[in-house]
Design an enzyme around this catalytic site. Structure first.
Site, PDB file in Angstrom:
ATOM      1  CG  PHE A  58      -1.842   1.064   1.440  1.00 17.66           C
ATOM      2  CD1 PHE A  58      -3.081   1.025   0.817  1.00 17.66           C
ATOM      3  CD2 PHE A  58      -1.540   2.142   2.252  1.00 17.66           C
ATOM      4  CE1 PHE A  58      -4.005   2.041   0.998  1.00 17.66           C
ATOM      5  CE2 PHE A  58      -2.460   3.166   2.441  1.00 17.66           C
ATOM      6  CZ  PHE A  58      -3.696   3.113   1.807  1.00 17.66           C
TER       7      PHE A  58
ATOM      8  CG  ASN B 209      -4.022   3.407   7.648  1.00 18.24           C
ATOM      9  OD1 ASN B 209      -5.248   3.325   7.575  1.00 18.24           O
ATOM     10  ND2 ASN B 209      -3.270   3.831   6.656  1.00 18.24           N
ATOM     11  N   PRO B 210      -5.802   0.327   9.380  1.00 21.80           N
ATOM     12  CG  PRO B 210      -7.925  -0.104  10.231  1.00 21.80           C
ATOM     13  CD  PRO B 210      -6.822   0.935  10.232  1.00 21.80           C
TER      14      PRO B 210
HETATM   15  C1  LIG Z   1      -4.282   0.618   4.681  1.00 20.82           C
HETATM   16  S1  LIG Z   1      -2.832  -0.361   4.652  1.00 20.82           S
HETATM   17  C2  LIG Z   1      -1.837   0.574   5.810  1.00 20.82           C
HETATM   18  C3  LIG Z   1      -0.359   0.361   5.664  1.00 20.82           C
HETATM   19  C4  LIG Z   1       0.476   1.337   6.496  1.00 20.82           C
HETATM   20  N1  LIG Z   1       0.223   1.195   7.904  1.00 20.82           N
HETATM   21  C5  LIG Z   1       0.202   2.758   6.075  1.00 20.82           C
HETATM   22  O1  LIG Z   1      -0.438   3.500   6.838  1.00 20.82           O
HETATM   23  O2  LIG Z   1       0.617   3.159   4.974  1.00 20.82           O
HETATM   24  C6  LIG Z   1      -3.339  -1.789   5.581  1.00 20.82           C
HETATM   25  C7  LIG Z   1      -2.277  -2.882   5.724  1.00 20.82           C
HETATM   26  O3  LIG Z   1      -2.813  -3.923   6.541  1.00 20.82           O
HETATM   27  C8  LIG Z   1      -2.425  -5.171   6.047  1.00 20.82           C
HETATM   28  N2  LIG Z   1      -3.414  -6.136   6.550  1.00 20.82           N
HETATM   29  C9  LIG Z   1      -4.685  -6.347   6.107  1.00 20.82           C
HETATM   30  N3  LIG Z   1      -5.292  -7.262   6.855  1.00 20.82           N
HETATM   31  C10 LIG Z   1      -4.399  -7.639   7.801  1.00 20.82           C
HETATM   32  C11 LIG Z   1      -4.437  -8.562   8.887  1.00 20.82           C
HETATM   33  N4  LIG Z   1      -5.556  -9.278   9.142  1.00 20.82           N
HETATM   34  N5  LIG Z   1      -3.360  -8.726   9.656  1.00 20.82           N
HETATM   35  C12 LIG Z   1      -2.227  -7.984   9.406  1.00 20.82           C
HETATM   36  N6  LIG Z   1      -2.122  -7.105   8.401  1.00 20.82           N
HETATM   37  C13 LIG Z   1      -3.197  -6.932   7.606  1.00 20.82           C
HETATM   38  C14 LIG Z   1      -2.403  -4.995   4.555  1.00 20.82           C
HETATM   39  O4  LIG Z   1      -1.605  -5.978   3.929  1.00 20.82           O
HETATM   40  C15 LIG Z   1      -1.843  -3.572   4.439  1.00 20.82           C
HETATM   41  O5  LIG Z   1      -0.446  -3.614   4.384  1.00 20.82           O
END
Ligand SMILES: C[S@@+](CC[C@H](N)C(=O)[O-])C[C@H]1O[C@@H](n2cnc3c(N)ncnc32)[C@H](O)[C@@H]1O
Length: 298
Positions: A112, A205-206
């Site tokens: 992302f 930040n999910p």
């Molecule tokens: C919106 S991005 C945010 C990335 C970073 N924190 C940022 O703010 O740029 C959400 C991230 O959560 C990860 N992700 C999604 N579901 C997840 C889960 N169940 N456990 C861990 N990571 C997860 C995705 O792969 C992605 O990298």
């Protein structure tokens, strides 16, 4: 449609191979690139044209104003990049980095692209990180939040949790040589980080966009779906993150979660009904859009 920029940058330069005509004026090239990007629906066409030109010329964008001409080989590189950007490949993928607060993070396929609005949540986390604190970044992606906390506060430990193997590769690359500890894990799995307690700050930040919401081509085709979409209501990851934060945080520990701008009430309600959080609040960006919710572990 054959673009004006293509004519200018490639055909014309190829037709004049002499040393004298090798250089062309940068101003009209930038104007043509801007009009191509605008025609393709790019949101900030002039800025993107300038970023790409600065990248090709190896200068800061601010120095472009001092550059009069551009060589034919650089024009061809620029034309190729502008054509990709017009196909809505993200600017950050083309230049290989994304700016986030004081950092330049490596980004590309499978991770992302960090967004400017997340700088607010990171800033809140930095402000709440005392020297020596333990900070956990859930859903870490490129590491934007974790690495900013590590760089701008004086934490004792920063743990970044990410599930996607592709994103983990970028995260490990960005975190190399820093104090950020990378953990491969699913934040919705109750068994994640089994031995960790007494955490001071949890930031997240999910993925939070409801499935089916229309998104721009850059997002649809280049951000991983699992980074963007958070189930039918956009809250699928946020609920488990609140439960995990309640287990990880010490009493008085701080939690910050970014959310969709339509989810301020839903996320603050989840925090209130959970029962282990107090001081629940929501925070808006400069445009007044609700951006992230915060709370303290009781
Ligand atoms: C919106 S991005 C945010 C990335 C970073 N924190 C940022 O703010 O740029 C959400 C991230 O959560 C990860 N992700 C999604 N579901 C997840 C889960 N169940 N456990 C861990 N990571 C997860 C995705 O792969 C992605 O990298």
């Amino acid at each position: 449609m054959q673009s004006a920029f293509h004519d200018y940058a490639v055909t014309r330069s190829d037709g004049h191979p002499s040393a004298a005509s090798d250089r062309a004026r940068l101003g009209p090239i930038l104007a043509a690139a801007t009009s191509d990007l605008a025609a393709a629906g790019v949101e900030s066409p002039r800025a993107d044209a300038e970023w790409l030109a600065a990248y090709v010329l190896g200068v800061n964008r601010g120095r472009l104003a001092l550059i009069d001409t551009i060589r034919a080989d650089d024009r061809r590189r620029l034309a190729a990049l502008v054509a990709q950007r017009a196909r809505r490949v993200p600017l950050q993928h083309l230049v290989g980095t994304a700016a986030f607060r004081h950092l330049e993070l490596a980004v590309g396929d499978g991770v992302f692209v960090p967004r400017p609005e997340t700088e607010l949540l990171a800033g809140w986390g930095i402000a709440h990180t005392e020297p020596g604190a333990t900070v956990v970044d859930l859903c870490a992606g490129s590491g934007a939040i974790a690495l900013s906390v590590a760089a701008e506060a004086r934490p004792g430990r920063v743990i970044a949790v990410e599930r996607s193997p592709a994103a983990l590769a970028w995260l490990r690359r960005n975190a190399a040589g820093t104090l950020v500890e990378v953990v491969a894990g699913d934040v919705t799995d109750p068994a994640v980080l089994p031995d960790l307690t007494g955490v001071d700050v949890v930031l997240c930040n999910p993925p939070y966009v409801p499935v089916g919401t229309p998104v721009p081509p850059e997002v649809a085709e280049h951000d991983p779906a699992e980074a963007v979409f958070g189930g039918a209501d956009g809250l699928a990851v946020i609920g488990p993150v609140i439960a995990l934060a309640a287990r990880l945080l010490r009493g008085g520990g701080a939690l910050g979660i970014e959310h969709d701008d339509g989810h301020a009430e839903a996320v603050t309600a989840l925090l209130r009904v959970h029962g282990r959080f107090t001081a629940v609040a929501d925070h808006a960006d400069l445009a007044g859009r609700p951006r992230f919710a915060t709370a303290r572990r009781v």
